[in-house]
Write an enzyme that holds these catalytic residues in place. Structure first.
Site, mmCIF file in Angstrom:
data_model
loop_
_atom_site.group_PDB
_atom_site.id
_atom_site.type_symbol
_atom_site.label_atom_id
_atom_site.label_comp_id
_atom_site.label_asym_id
_atom_site.label_seq_id
_atom_site.Cartn_x
_atom_site.Cartn_y
_atom_site.Cartn_z
ATOM 1 N N LYS A 17 0.805 -0.848 0.330
ATOM 2 C CA LYS A 17 -0.328 0.200 0.046
ATOM 3 C C LYS A 17 0.632 1.260 -0.333
ATOM 4 O O LYS A 17 0.751 2.799 -0.102
ATOM 5 C CB LYS A 17 -0.819 -0.142 1.578
ATOM 6 C CG LYS A 17 -1.679 -1.314 1.072
ATOM 7 C CD LYS A 17 -2.902 -0.624 2.485
ATOM 8 C CE LYS A 17 -4.164 -1.497 2.010
ATOM 9 N NZ LYS A 17 -4.624 -1.516 3.274
ATOM 10 N N GLU A 18 2.221 1.123 -0.265
ATOM 11 C CA GLU A 18 3.400 1.960 0.129
ATOM 12 C C GLU A 18 4.362 2.507 -0.983
ATOM 13 O O GLU A 18 3.374 2.690 -1.929
ATOM 14 C CB GLU A 18 3.302 2.294 1.270
ATOM 15 C CG GLU A 18 2.978 2.254 2.879
ATOM 16 C CD GLU A 18 3.810 2.412 3.509
ATOM 17 O OE1 GLU A 18 4.718 3.484 3.884
ATOM 18 O OE2 GLU A 18 3.355 2.364 4.990
ATOM 19 N N MET A 19 5.722 1.836 -1.324
ATOM 20 C CA MET A 19 6.454 1.280 -2.641
ATOM 21 C C MET A 19 6.044 0.194 -2.520
ATOM 22 O O MET A 19 6.652 0.345 -4.195
ATOM 23 C CB MET A 19 7.019 2.172 -1.898
ATOM 24 C CG MET A 19 7.194 3.669 -1.017
ATOM 25 S SD MET A 19 8.498 4.537 -0.700
ATOM 26 C CE MET A 19 9.674 4.785 -1.977
#
Lengths: 326, 538
Positions: free
Chosen positions: A123-125
């Site tokens: 969900k981030e990088m």
């Protein structure tokens, strides 16, 4: 035998910290930053703004840890690749080198170890080391810079180290309050002084103390009341805090106490980003951590004090600000 | 061939010193680490006590100490140390246990911080509330019960507080419960729960067996390293022996080469010429002899110093161990809360005495190391000479079971003699060291020092339990480079230089053959002729 040099340094540090009686529970930030290799800091800064570190090359560390916004993103929850929304509010990267653990649930101890979290979180990088290293190696600029700083060139460890070195340089010294602590009695106004007095007498200072005004211990969210029940939104896994790491019952809803330095810049607040303003945050904290409903008057004074904790922009970021348009 | 053996010799000498340095360095490293670990332990204990009493204002030092504890564990597990622990599985086991204990300890520290901060607030709240005059009835009673529980944390106070909290709950059910009371009860409950929990966490940190494990580790390691040291020093003696034999061999080769060359060159005439030339050269350089001899005295002194360095380390180590032990005892007493002034004064007196002893040894060393030729001959007490010299070796003698005898009836303590005290002390030390080396392996070992005052001379006698010096070598032992000691132990210069020094004082150094044991006599005139006050070795 570098360790023994370190040991000696530690010894001298501990003895020094011991000698003068610290009358105040909050200590000023050091005015001179860590003496790291400037080339390493610059490389770290470049990587910090490097979108290639994410899967689709759409976000960099700086996308959420925006250094122009107090090292955070101003959002309730961070937005990663493909517009995915993260689990917890973005903690600031400023002064993060002074925190005793990283992440809200304190699952790692060093900034180096922290980096793998957001890099690999889908969900981030959403990336992985294999592809990051491949991408960096294909860029002659990185190859050149890495080999000038590290003997073994581009490796995951060196990427982590460069990033962490840059992050450790993000110190915000000489806040009004630090100047006050250093003896400049007129650095803060009477209202701000009153706020500091209340901050201490109400008991906020029991957790928010030390050089980072927090960041050196764990505490339960809701010591004096059930915050999660009153919040009225479903309890998520992230709300369990440290329990996710230790699986021990008494670690449920336990979080790392966040630093209050530059807190004025990092709204919204709490791990769930539920407090939109500093006033909200102070009132909620007083209610659930100290068991008190505090007046608007008191809140105003404390907020005024908290705003004196905003320091100067980090020196490393000012110096090389022009260089990161890559 | 000769060059090759010189090369080999150099190589061996290099390894010899390298090995020695490595060993010393790692010994130092491991013991430093253990020492540091103990300090870190103590610091953590101190800080948690300070936090427990709320006398520290922030947890920063506690955090950095916890970091140190982790650093120590990492260092113990670092590969650089593997050499020393792998020598002994027990050591490995101790390190593992130590790290596990520390992990538990750090976990307690974390919990402690969280609970301690809440407790601090609740106690603060109750204290503040107690100052308000408006509060009375049940609220006042709860406050008083809290205060007495905070102060004494007795079971009785706890029971009282618990019952009051029950009482307040009943009121709550009847809805005759004020918001203030509700908050007070909340804090009272926190105090009741957390006071004991934090106390017990702090206690667990302080009573952690990690400290004991460290002591055990030090003990085992010292044992381990002395064993290793012994075998290493045996090895080093071997290496040195090989070095010297190579060296002798290379000299031998050079000499034989030189002889060959010699036989090829001109014969008798040249040789005679050479001899007369050499004699002339010798005569010419005679005025340099004094200077050279002084240099030799100094260099032999330095080599004696080198031999002694090990001894001195030992001399100082033993009293240091005494101090260490006493301090540890005192520390334990303080920790157990059993402070007995008499015992303490006793310990302190022992420490003072031991410090004086170290100071004496160091003084003796300085006395010895001062360059002799600068000062002129001075009147000095024989007893002073003897005691300064003994300060440098008596501990070594004692620890190797050599009995040192100073029979009072045979000591002319008040006798004074005009001499270069440092040089005489050097002679005396040399005799004592010789005696020690000679009797080292005997089952019963003693060395006796006596002195005798004549009308215008004094004598110092050094007797050891050996059975005299064989007649056939008595003449030779005073010659330069004669030694009966093992290879690597003596320079062969000691006695010849000693003789030179004593003769420089217009005295005599000789062996007393009347004595059934080995007895050396230093005979010195009480005063020096005026003209030789400057040159001692004329």
């Amino acid at each position: 035998m570098q360790f023994f040099a370190l040991v000696l340094a530690l010894l001298s540090l501990t003895s020094r910290a011991d000698s003068p009686k610290q009358a105040e529970p909050i200590l000023p930030l050091p005015t001179s930053g860590p003496t790291a290799d400037p080339a390493k800091i610059q490389l770290g800064q470049l990587l910090f703004h490097e979108k290639k570190l994410s899967k689709d090359e759409s976000v960099s560390c700086a996308s959420c840890h925006n250094l122009q916004r107090g090292g955070a993103d101003g959002l309730n929850k961070p937005v990663g690749i493909n517009g995915a929304v993260g689990e917890v509010n973005t903690p600031t990267v400023l002064n993060s080198g002074f925190n005793f653990r990283q992440f809200w649930n304190g699952r790692v101890k060093t900034l180096e170890a922290q980096i793998d979290g957001p890099l690999q979180d889908p969900k981030e990088m959403g990336s992985n080391w294999e592809s990051i290293i491949a991408k960096l190696k294909s860029d002659p600029e990185y190859t050149k810079r890495f080999s000038s700083v590290y003997a073994d060139g581009i490796t995951p460890d060196n990427v982590r180290n460069a990033l962490a070195t840059f992050e450790r340089s993000l110190v915000t010294p000489n806040s009004k309050f630090d100047r006050f602590l250093r003896g400049e009695r007129a650095a803060i106004s009477n209202l701000e002084k009153d706020g500091y007095r209340r901050f201490k007498s109400l008991g906020c200072v029991a957790c928010h103390q030390g050089v980072n005004v927090g960041g050196n211990m764990f505490q339960t969210m809701g010591v004096m009341g059930n915050y999660f029940k009153d919040r009225k939104t479903p309890v998520t896994e992230a709300d369990l805090g440290r329990f996710a790491v230790t699986k021990r019952e008494h670690d449920k809803h336990v979080f790392r106490v966040p630093s209050l330095r530059n807190v004025e810049l990092t709204a919204p607040y709490f791990h769930d980003g539920s407090a939109a303003t500093l006033e909200d945050a102070v009132k909620t904290m007083a209610k659930y951590q100290l068991g008190k409903d505090i007046s608007t008057e008191e809140t105003r004074a404390i907020v005024a004090f908290l705003k004196t904790l905003t320091g100067q922009a980090p020196a490393s970021n000012r110096q090389v600000a022009g260089e990161n348009s890559k | 061939m000769a060059i090759a053996s010189i090369f080999l010799c150099a190589l061996l000498i290099y390894f010899y010193f390298q090995g020695e340095r490595e060993l010393a360095k790692s010994n130092h490293d491991v013991l430093t680490l253990i020492q540091f670990a103990k300090q870190v332990d103590a610091q953590l204990e101190k800080d948690i006590l300070k936090a427990k009493d709320f006398s520290s204002q922030s947890y920063d030092t506690l955090v950095s100490n916890a970091g140190d504890v982790e650093g120590v564990c990492a260092a113990f597990k670092a590969p650089e140390l593997s050499l020393y622990k792998s020598a002994n599985a027990g050591m490995d086991n101790l390190i593992d246990r130590y790290c596990t204990e520390n992990e538990a300890k750090l976990h307690h520290v974390e919990n402690f911080k969280s609970l301690n901060s809440v407790l601090r607030n609740s106690i603060y709240f109750v204290h503040e509330a107690s100052l308000s005059e408006k509060i009375e009835g049940l609220e006042r009673r709860i406050i008083d019960a809290c205060l007495s529980f905070i102060t004494f944390s007795s079971q009785e106070a706890a029971t009282k507080l618990t019952s009051m909290i029950q009482e307040a709950k009943l009121l709550e059910k009847k809805r005759s419960h004020s918001p203030d009371l509700k908050l007070l009860v909340l804090h009272a409950k926190k105090i009741l729960d957390l006071k004991r929990e934090t106390d017990s966490l702090a206690e667990q940190v302080i009573l952690s067996p990690a400290g004991g494990i460290l002591n055990e580790m030090r003990k085992q390691y010292v044992q381990l390293s002395t064993d290793a040291d012994k075998s290493a020093s045996n090895f080093r003696v071997d290496v040195l022996a090989i070095c010297i034999s190579f060296f002798l061999f290379s000299i031998h080769s050079i000499v034989s080469l030189w002889r060959q060359a010699q036989s090829l060159s001109e014969a008798n005439r040249t040789l005679e010429h050479r001899v007369s030339e050499r004699t002339k050269e010798l005569e010419e350089s005679q005025r340099k002899v004094l200077e050279q001899q002084q240099a030799l005295i100094s260099s032999s002194k330095m080599s004696a110093l080198g031999e002694m360095a090990g001894g001195v380390a030992h001399e100082i180590n033993t009293p240091l161990a005494v101090i260490g032990m006493r301090v540890e005892q005192m520390e334990e007493c303080i920790k157990d809360g059993e402070i007995d002034a008499v015992d303490f004064l006793d310990s302190i007196a022992a420490i003072k005495k031991t410090v004086d002893r170290i100071a004496k040894i160091v003084n003796g060393l300085r006395f010895f190391a001062r360059e002799g030729k600068r000062d002129s001959a001075q009147l000095i007490k024989v007893s002073h000479l003897i005691h300064e010299t003994l300060g440098l070796c008596q501990e070594r003698f004692a620890s190797h079971g050599v009995q040192l005898m100073l029979p009072e009836e045979n000591l002319a303590l008040s006798a004074e003699v005009e001499c270069h005290s440092i040089e005489i002390s050097q002679v005396l030390l040399n005799l004592l060291n010789n005696a020690y080396d000679a009797i080292e392996r005997m089952p019963e070992k003693w060395i006796k020092i006596e002195s005798f005052e004549g009308r215008d001379h004094v004598e110092i006698w050094v007797t050891d339990c050996g059975h005299g010096i064989p007649k056939n070598i008595q003449e030779k032992i005073m010659e330069p480079f004669f030694t009966t000691k093992e290879i690597g132990k003596g320079t062969g210069l000691g006695l010849s230089l000693s003789k030179g020094i004593i003769e420089g004082h217009h005295g005599k150094l000789y062996i007393d053959n009347q004595c059934p044991n080995t007895k050396f006599v230093i005979w010195l005139p009480k005063s020096q002729p005026v003209q030789t006050a400057q040159g001692t070795a004329a």
